[in-house]
Design a protein around this motif. Sequence first.
Motif, PDB file in Angstrom:
ATOM      1  N   ARG A 144      -0.727   7.572  -1.942  1.00 32.52           N
ATOM      2  CA  ARG A 144      -1.427   7.669  -3.598  1.00 32.52           C
ATOM      3  C   ARG A 144      -2.549   7.132  -3.359  1.00 32.52           C
ATOM      4  NH1 ARG A 144       1.475   3.457  -7.663  1.00 32.52           N
ATOM      5  NH2 ARG A 144       0.742   1.847  -6.107  1.00 32.52           N
ATOM      6  N   ASP A 145      -2.250   6.029  -2.625  1.00 36.79           N
ATOM      7  CA  ASP A 145      -3.940   4.955  -2.379  1.00 36.79           C
ATOM      8  C   ASP A 145      -4.844   5.370  -1.246  1.00 36.79           C
ATOM      9  OD1 ASP A 145      -2.415   3.114  -3.608  1.00 36.79           O
ATOM     10  OD2 ASP A 145      -1.526   2.042  -2.611  1.00 36.79           O
ATOM     11  N   ILE A 164      -9.467  -0.202   2.126  1.00 37.21           N
ATOM     12  CA  ILE A 164      -8.899   0.925   0.650  1.00 37.21           C
ATOM     13  C   ILE A 164      -9.175   0.305  -0.554  1.00 37.21           C
ATOM     14  CG2 ILE A 164      -6.528   1.762  -0.525  1.00 37.21           C
ATOM     15  CD1 ILE A 164      -5.251   1.289   2.015  1.00 37.21           C
ATOM     16  N   ASN A 165     -10.283   0.871  -1.092  1.00 38.59           N
ATOM     17  CA  ASN A 165     -11.013   0.383  -2.178  1.00 38.59           C
ATOM     18  C   ASN A 165     -11.198  -1.435  -2.282  1.00 38.59           C
ATOM     19  OD1 ASN A 165      -9.782   2.654  -3.845  1.00 38.59           O
ATOM     20  ND2 ASN A 165      -8.089   1.680  -3.827  1.00 38.59           N
ATOM     21  N   THR A 171      -7.372   8.766  -0.360  1.00 40.17           N
ATOM     22  CA  THR A 171      -7.617   9.200  -0.644  1.00 40.17           C
ATOM     23  C   THR A 171      -8.569  10.017   0.262  1.00 40.17           C
ATOM     24  OG1 THR A 171      -9.110   7.713  -1.991  1.00 40.17           O
ATOM     25  CG2 THR A 171      -7.804   8.952  -2.867  1.00 40.17           C
ATOM     26  N   GLU A 204     -11.427   6.144   4.123  1.00 47.67           N
ATOM     27  CA  GLU A 204     -11.040   5.259   4.386  1.00 47.67           C
ATOM     28  C   GLU A 204     -11.418   4.664   5.907  1.00 47.67           C
ATOM     29  OE1 GLU A 204      -9.109   6.150   0.919  1.00 47.67           O
ATOM     30  OE2 GLU A 204      -8.525   6.785   2.952  1.00 47.67           O
ATOM     31  N   VAL A 211       0.527  -0.903   0.373  1.00 47.99           N
ATOM     32  CA  VAL A 211      -0.145  -0.017  -0.096  1.00 47.99           C
ATOM     33  C   VAL A 211       0.937   1.773   0.247  1.00 47.99           C
ATOM     34  CG1 VAL A 211      -1.292   1.102   1.462  1.00 47.99           C
ATOM     35  CG2 VAL A 211      -1.691  -1.597   1.270  1.00 47.99           C
ATOM     36  N   ASP A 212       0.168   2.421  -0.807  1.00 47.29           N
ATOM     37  CA  ASP A 212       1.735   2.850  -0.814  1.00 47.29           C
ATOM     38  C   ASP A 212       0.126   4.855  -0.507  1.00 47.29           C
ATOM     39  OD1 ASP A 212       2.192   5.744  -1.598  1.00 47.29           O
ATOM     40  OD2 ASP A 212       2.836   5.011  -2.948  1.00 47.29           O
TER      41      ASP A 212
END
Length: 457
Positions: free
Chosen positions: A226-227, A260-261, A229, A232, A222-223
Amino acid sequence: MRLRYSATGVVAASVAVALVLGFPTNWKKAPVPEALAVISDWQPASLQEPVAPVQLLTVLSSTAVEPETVGWSPEPPARPVFDFASFKAALPVQTWSGTLSTGETLDSLLSTAGLSAPDRAEVALALAAEYDLRKLKPGYTLEVETSPSGFLRRVVLSVDAGVQIEGVFAEEIATRKIVPEPDLVLRAADTTVETSIFATLASAGIPPRFAVDMAEMLGGTVDFRRDLTGGEKLQLMWREATLGDQVIRQPRLSFAALTINEALFEIVWPDDNSGNATIFVDGELLRVFAQPVKGARLSSVYGNRRHPVYGDVRMHTGVDFAAPHGTPVYTTAPGRISFIGRRGGYGRVIEVTHGTDTMTRYAHLSSVPESLAIGDRVAAGDNIGRVGATGTATGPNLHYEVRVDGRPTDPMSEERLAEAASAAGPNPNVHARLKNSRTQLSGLLDQGVTKAKSERL
């Protein structure tokens, strides 16, 4: 006339010589009366030992003494020893307390308490027997007990983590270190990520350093820049050692869940300080991270950072694990020892080669087993040293590096952690631990509080 006397002397001398030489005589002895002969032959009979037992002698009309102890005399009673400690404990006490301020010394604080120079020197020597006085910091408290006449009785220095150094001044000076037994408090939190995990934790009153612990585990997968937003879901469960309302040790994460996502990442840290954290994605085991120091806290990650000693930004070629001085250090993989010694700012170092291209470095060590030598083979989990602060270090920690073909790589990368998981092998208990952690977290959150029941460490 004179001639006649001479002749007479010669005759007398001749008679005497004849008698001496046994000149025969026929003189007869008169018989001895019978009664007198009997008396002359009599001799007394030999003494016999008494048949009756010897009676005990009575001494002072009451004490029975055996014959062989007739000459014994009782020892005088021992002189009683005066108990000075109990005597002083019964005296009234005057108590003074103060707090060490910035720029103040122990001697000046003791002077404020009214102690004489000899007493201050005695207190410093006593406390130094259990504590390094060079580590004194503002905020530490000192309590001094004296008698009304000013006689020094007791001094207590309170330092970090509720630890106290006590000196008792009686006939002999006694010093001891009092380490309190804290309670282990389990906490839980359910929050939503805002701009960053660090900022989210800080605003929610959760230890912000947990962001570093999570970055350690999820790095390479996991970044966070970047990841993430925003929005979460983040759930955490951790333990704190407390004395009353005061936290006396660094808290430790037990469980973390981050969505995440639509992917659920879960991390379980062991309670047994084995150092092997497990990472799951949607309930499936992703990898196992085996730490070189069991139960240690990750204090610095790989990459550019502001140097804690020099203050400039430079590349950090490994990761740091903060742990108490002397904590055992273990190899993370099998290999052969290629170096033992010192390397500049690394301090005392052990290097282990794994194959032809990979080397792991363990730095800032306080000691290395004497039995180890260059060329020795080691297995994963072998003890190769102890945590220290040698070289350029602000405190005891292990600097751990992984180098491939001489170039440093991130020990927390996906590839490195996958290798650790492969080396660890399958563990049937990991999924049970995940289930237990989920249940425990859910129970704490259902209580509507962030603090669970207290447990004794």
